[in-house]
Design a protein around this motif. Structure first.
Motif, PDB file in Angstrom:
ATOM      1  N   PRO A 136      88.818 -26.521  -0.659  1.00  0.00           N
ATOM      2  CA  PRO A 136      87.660 -27.232  -1.215  1.00  0.00           C
ATOM      3  C   PRO A 136      87.985 -28.705  -1.422  1.00  0.00           C
ATOM      4  CG  PRO A 136      88.028 -25.172  -2.386  1.00  0.00           C
ATOM      5  CD  PRO A 136      89.212 -25.371  -1.490  1.00  0.00           C
ATOM      6  N   GLY A 137      87.002 -29.579  -1.191  1.00  0.00           N
ATOM      7  CA  GLY A 137      87.214 -31.017  -1.322  1.00  0.00           C
ATOM      8  C   GLY A 137      87.517 -31.426  -2.755  1.00  0.00           C
ATOM      9  N   ASP A 138      88.281 -32.488  -2.888  1.00  0.00           N
ATOM     10  CA  ASP A 138      88.638 -33.003  -4.206  1.00  0.00           C
ATOM     11  C   ASP A 138      89.023 -34.467  -4.045  1.00  0.00           C
ATOM     12  OD1 ASP A 138      89.212 -33.209  -6.880  1.00  0.00           O
ATOM     13  OD2 ASP A 138      90.819 -31.724  -6.880  1.00  0.00           O
ATOM     14  N   PHE A 139      89.047 -35.201  -5.132  1.00  0.00           N
ATOM     15  CA  PHE A 139      89.661 -36.515  -5.107  1.00  0.00           C
ATOM     16  C   PHE A 139      91.165 -36.333  -4.958  1.00  0.00           C
ATOM     17  CE2 PHE A 139      85.684 -37.498  -7.349  1.00  0.00           C
ATOM     18  CZ  PHE A 139      85.273 -38.609  -6.625  1.00  0.00           C
ATOM     19  N   ALA A 140      91.828 -37.378  -4.489  1.00  0.00           N
ATOM     20  CA  ALA A 140      93.268 -37.304  -4.260  1.00  0.00           C
ATOM     21  C   ALA A 140      93.971 -38.467  -4.940  1.00  0.00           C
ATOM     22  CB  ALA A 140      93.565 -37.322  -2.762  1.00  0.00           C
ATOM     23  N   ALA A 141      95.258 -38.279  -5.220  1.00  0.00           N
ATOM     24  CA  ALA A 141      96.103 -39.338  -5.763  1.00  0.00           C
ATOM     25  C   ALA A 141      97.287 -39.542  -4.842  1.00  0.00           C
ATOM     26  CB  ALA A 141      96.581 -38.982  -7.173  1.00  0.00           C
ATOM     27  N   THR A 162      84.465 -35.049   2.665  1.00  0.00           N
ATOM     28  CA  THR A 162      84.475 -36.010   3.776  1.00  0.00           C
ATOM     29  C   THR A 162      84.324 -35.208   5.053  1.00  0.00           C
ATOM     30  OG1 THR A 162      86.888 -35.907   3.985  1.00  0.00           O
ATOM     31  CG2 THR A 162      85.983 -37.664   2.604  1.00  0.00           C
ATOM     32  N   LYS A 163      83.640 -35.768   6.006  1.00  0.00           N
ATOM     33  CA  LYS A 163      83.488 -35.092   7.298  1.00  0.00           C
ATOM     34  C   LYS A 163      83.275 -36.141   8.384  1.00  0.00           C
ATOM     35  CE  LYS A 163      78.448 -34.370   7.328  1.00  0.00           C
ATOM     36  NZ  LYS A 163      77.367 -33.376   7.444  1.00  0.00           N
ATOM     37  N   ILE A 164      83.494 -35.712   9.621  1.00  0.00           N
ATOM     38  CA  ILE A 164      83.243 -36.590  10.770  1.00  0.00           C
ATOM     39  C   ILE A 164      81.749 -36.608  11.030  1.00  0.00           C
ATOM     40  CG2 ILE A 164      83.713 -36.992  13.204  1.00  0.00           C
ATOM     41  CD1 ILE A 164      86.331 -35.525  12.868  1.00  0.00           C
ATOM     42  N   SER A 165      81.175 -37.803  11.069  1.00  0.00           N
ATOM     43  CA  SER A 165      79.742 -37.941  11.290  1.00  0.00           C
ATOM     44  C   SER A 165      79.402 -37.722  12.761  1.00  0.00           C
ATOM     45  CB  SER A 165      79.274 -39.334  10.855  1.00  0.00           C
ATOM     46  OG  SER A 165      77.884 -39.477  11.051  1.00  0.00           O
ATOM     47  N   ASP A 166      78.251 -37.122  13.003  1.00  0.00           N
ATOM     48  CA  ASP A 166      77.805 -36.897  14.387  1.00  0.00           C
ATOM     49  C   ASP A 166      77.401 -38.233  15.037  1.00  0.00           C
ATOM     50  OD1 ASP A 166      78.159 -34.186  14.033  1.00  0.00           O
ATOM     51  OD2 ASP A 166      76.087 -33.895  13.304  1.00  0.00           O
ATOM     52  N   GLY A 190      91.419 -41.813  -4.688  1.00  0.00           N
ATOM     53  CA  GLY A 190      90.326 -41.974  -3.730  1.00  0.00           C
ATOM     54  C   GLY A 190      90.033 -40.685  -2.992  1.00  0.00           C
ATOM     55  N   TYR A 191      89.474 -40.841  -1.803  1.00  0.00           N
ATOM     56  CA  TYR A 191      89.124 -39.712  -0.953  1.00  0.00           C
ATOM     57  C   TYR A 191      90.185 -39.533   0.122  1.00  0.00           C
ATOM     58  CZ  TYR A 191      84.470 -40.824  -2.857  1.00  0.00           C
ATOM     59  OH  TYR A 191      83.417 -41.095  -3.678  1.00  0.00           O
ATOM     60  N   LEU A 192      90.562 -38.310   0.403  1.00  0.00           N
ATOM     61  CA  LEU A 192      91.483 -38.002   1.485  1.00  0.00           C
ATOM     62  C   LEU A 192      90.857 -36.900   2.333  1.00  0.00           C
ATOM     63  CD1 LEU A 192      94.161 -38.290   2.953  1.00  0.00           C
ATOM     64  CD2 LEU A 192      95.162 -36.702   1.301  1.00  0.00           C
ATOM     65  N   SER A 193      90.536 -37.230   3.579  1.00  0.00           N
ATOM     66  CA  SER A 193      89.867 -36.256   4.442  1.00  0.00           C
ATOM     67  C   SER A 193      90.847 -35.180   4.909  1.00  0.00           C
ATOM     68  CB  SER A 193      89.277 -36.968   5.663  1.00  0.00           C
ATOM     69  OG  SER A 193      90.287 -37.236   6.622  1.00  0.00           O
ATOM     70  N   ARG A 248     102.005 -38.245   6.839  1.00  0.00           N
ATOM     71  CA  ARG A 248     100.999 -39.249   7.178  1.00  0.00           C
ATOM     72  C   ARG A 248      99.675 -38.552   7.445  1.00  0.00           C
ATOM     73  NH1 ARG A 248     103.120 -43.803   5.309  1.00  0.00           N
ATOM     74  NH2 ARG A 248     104.455 -42.428   4.140  1.00  0.00           N
ATOM     75  N   ARG A 249      98.586 -39.109   6.907  1.00  0.00           N
ATOM     76  CA  ARG A 249      97.276 -38.462   7.025  1.00  0.00           C
ATOM     77  C   ARG A 249      96.260 -39.402   7.645  1.00  0.00           C
ATOM     78  NH1 ARG A 249      96.719 -33.872   3.537  1.00  0.00           N
ATOM     79  NH2 ARG A 249      94.532 -33.857   4.159  1.00  0.00           N
ATOM     80  N   ILE A 250      95.146 -38.825   8.087  1.00  0.00           N
ATOM     81  CA  ILE A 250      94.026 -39.565   8.683  1.00  0.00           C
ATOM     82  C   ILE A 250      92.869 -39.572   7.701  1.00  0.00           C
ATOM     83  CG2 ILE A 250      92.355 -39.594  10.592  1.00  0.00           C
ATOM     84  CD1 ILE A 250      94.449 -38.032  12.246  1.00  0.00           C
ATOM     85  N   GLY A 251      92.176 -40.707   7.597  1.00  0.00           N
ATOM     86  CA  GLY A 251      90.967 -40.764   6.777  1.00  0.00           C
ATOM     87  C   GLY A 251      91.245 -40.838   5.298  1.00  0.00           C
ATOM     88  N   ARG A 252      92.027 -41.840   4.897  1.00  0.00           N
ATOM     89  CA  ARG A 252      92.343 -42.049   3.483  1.00  0.00           C
ATOM     90  C   ARG A 252      91.492 -43.226   2.981  1.00  0.00           C
ATOM     91  NH1 ARG A 252      96.935 -40.314   0.824  1.00  0.00           N
ATOM     92  NH2 ARG A 252      98.021 -39.952   2.809  1.00  0.00           N
TER      93      ARG A 252
END
Length: 247
Positions: A184-189, A243-247, A171-174, A209-213
């Protein structure tokens, strides 16, 4: 498989529709693991696939439960058994003896899974130049290099060898909360393991531990959850994940 898993539907602000250019009909279905899949026929020439969704996120890191216990095999739910077996990239038959040598005397449960992640994180060197689509977990152990899917396959294999159900996640990992500059952004496992009657996230590649998985798909290994599976000649011209934080 390019849409965020249904587990995050309650967090939707804007649905991440799959779009194509040029536009073609899309047929969607769920596979045997419950993943949402889209099927289409691409015309000759340049062709673009894209999704763009907005999701609420708690901003909290992946949950931690050090007291999570390991089930004895006879007490495991039957639907977890498939995640104890060997699979295309998780060659447990070749790794069982080494897994018990390395982790057989470790404390069971959460501590044992963390010991596996610590070992894989320290033993394998990450690098995109090491990407190889045919590399198995045993080869990753022998070569000591790979990308996030290789870290995950090796950790999953070790877990299965010591009787802990483990499944592959993509999936996506921010990079939210991570120091800049961001790569650079990439898909993550990553992986999920079954402890204390539920599945828990572990990430042997990052080992923190990460945020935004944001989960896209689960399976036995990467063979079950290809983000794109093509039939016919094609050349990848451009690839962008963000992925980014939306305004």
């Amino acid at each position: 498989m390019l849409n965020v898993d249904s587990a995050r539907y309650r967090d939707l602000e804007r649905l991440d529709y799959l779009t194509t250019s040029p536009c073609v009909p899309i047929e969607s279905y769920r596979d045997v693991f419950g993943n949402w899949c889209s099927r289409l026929t691409a015309p000759p020439g340049a062709f673009t696939l894209a999704t763009h969704g907005i999701f609420l996120d708690s901003g909290k890191q992946d949950p931690v439960f050090p007291a999570a216990f390991q089930h004895v095999v006879e007490d495991l739910p039957s639907d977890t058994f498939v995640f104890l077996l060997g699979s295309r990239y998780c060659d447990t038959d070749l790794l069982s003896e080494e897994a018990w040598r390395l982790f057989g005397n470790s404390k069971t449960g959460w501590a044992r899974v963390q010991a596996i992640c610590d070992y894989v994180h320290q033993h394998v060197v990450f690098g995109y130049e090491h990407a190889l689509p045919t590399r198995t977990a045993a080869q990753t152990l022998a070569e000591g290099r790979g990308v996030c899917r290789d870290f995950t396959h090796l950790a999953i294999s070790f877990c299965r060898c010591v009787n802990i159900p483990a499944r592959y996640c993509t999936g996506y990992l921010s990079d939210i909360g991570e120091p800049e500059p961001h790569p650079p952004g990439d898909f993550a496992a990553w992986m999920e393991v079954f402890l204390a009657n539920r599945w828990w996230v572990f990430d042997p590649r990052n080992n923190q531990r990460r945020i935004g998985r944001f989960l896209v798909g689960r399976g036995r290994d990467a063979a079950d959850v290809p983000l794109t599976q093509t039939f016919g000649e094609n050349t990848l011209r451009k690839f962008e994940v963000w992925t980014k934080i939306s305004d």
